[in-house]
Design a protein around this motif. Structure first.
Motif, mmCIF file in Angstrom:
data_model
loop_
_atom_site.group_PDB
_atom_site.id
_atom_site.type_symbol
_atom_site.label_atom_id
_atom_site.label_comp_id
_atom_site.label_asym_id
_atom_site.label_seq_id
_atom_site.Cartn_x
_atom_site.Cartn_y
_atom_site.Cartn_z
ATOM 1 N N UNK A 2 7.568 46.080 -25.694
ATOM 2 C CA UNK A 2 7.944 45.742 -24.308
ATOM 3 C C UNK A 2 6.452 46.350 -23.305
ATOM 4 N N UNK A 3 6.120 45.431 -22.591
ATOM 5 C CA UNK A 3 5.016 45.789 -21.706
ATOM 6 C C UNK A 3 5.572 46.159 -20.382
ATOM 7 N N UNK A 4 5.116 47.293 -19.572
ATOM 8 C CA UNK A 4 5.508 47.690 -18.405
ATOM 9 C C UNK A 4 4.088 47.913 -17.679
ATOM 10 N N UNK A 5 3.879 47.056 -16.721
ATOM 11 C CA UNK A 5 2.716 47.358 -15.664
ATOM 12 C C UNK A 5 3.269 47.839 -14.346
ATOM 13 N N UNK A 6 2.331 48.741 -13.692
ATOM 14 C CA UNK A 6 2.468 49.204 -12.426
ATOM 15 C C UNK A 6 1.211 48.772 -11.870
ATOM 16 N N UNK A 7 1.262 47.957 -10.837
ATOM 17 C CA UNK A 7 0.284 47.180 -10.040
ATOM 18 C C UNK A 7 0.144 47.946 -8.646
ATOM 19 N N UNK A 8 -1.045 48.539 -8.553
ATOM 20 C CA UNK A 8 -1.362 49.331 -7.187
ATOM 21 C C UNK A 8 -2.534 49.844 -7.304
ATOM 22 N N UNK A 9 -3.072 50.066 -6.366
ATOM 23 C CA UNK A 9 -4.429 50.883 -5.959
ATOM 24 C C UNK A 9 -4.766 52.281 -6.376
ATOM 25 N N UNK A 10 -3.617 52.898 -6.821
ATOM 26 C CA UNK A 10 -3.878 54.240 -7.247
ATOM 27 C C UNK A 10 -3.295 55.421 -6.100
ATOM 28 N N UNK A 32 7.248 51.012 -25.707
ATOM 29 C CA UNK A 32 6.644 50.434 -24.582
ATOM 30 C C UNK A 32 5.447 50.812 -24.300
ATOM 31 N N UNK A 33 4.691 49.650 -24.005
ATOM 32 C CA UNK A 33 3.367 50.065 -23.683
ATOM 33 C C UNK A 33 3.266 50.078 -22.044
ATOM 34 N N UNK A 34 3.120 51.173 -21.449
ATOM 35 C CA UNK A 34 3.060 51.330 -20.036
ATOM 36 C C UNK A 34 1.588 51.476 -19.281
ATOM 37 N N UNK A 35 1.410 50.534 -18.713
ATOM 38 C CA UNK A 35 -0.158 50.400 -18.016
ATOM 39 C C UNK A 35 -0.174 50.557 -16.623
ATOM 40 N N UNK A 36 -1.395 50.971 -16.154
ATOM 41 C CA UNK A 36 -1.590 50.775 -14.680
ATOM 42 C C UNK A 36 -2.778 49.798 -14.568
ATOM 43 N N UNK A 37 -2.292 48.907 -13.699
ATOM 44 C CA UNK A 37 -3.141 47.902 -13.213
ATOM 45 C C UNK A 37 -3.758 48.136 -11.683
#
Length: 81
Positions: A2-10, A32-37
């Motif tokens: 599972x890939x979880x992405x959180x999209x935001x400017x920080x 799961x792969x949890x990443x920030x975008x």
């Protein structure tokens, strides 16, 4: 996986959403792969106009709000890796 992405400017909301996602993964004991975008061009390119946004396996699950840990766990329960 599972890939979880959180999209935001920080911002603080983005960081809280990321922490909630990590906690949900930990509570469910799943892999799961949890990443920030944080790249603005990528965020806009995905159609996100109101960050933060939560994507699970490429599908937007929340935008402009911060789902709590339990809500994210519910989202993940029905996801196939």
């Amino acid at each position: 996986m599972t890939k979880i992405e959180v999209l935001g400017t920080g911002c603080a909301k983005c960081k809280r959403l990321f922490a909630n996602a990590e906690q949900a993964v930990k509570d469910l004991k799943i892999t799961a792969d949890v990443v920030k975008v944080e790249d603005l061009a990528e965020i806009v390119g995905r159609g996100v106009m109101l960050p933060p946004a939560l994507f699970i396996n490429g599908e937007v699950r929340a935008e402009g709000r911060i789902p709590d840990v339990n809500e994210i766990k519910e989202m993940l329960n029905g996801v196939k890796p």
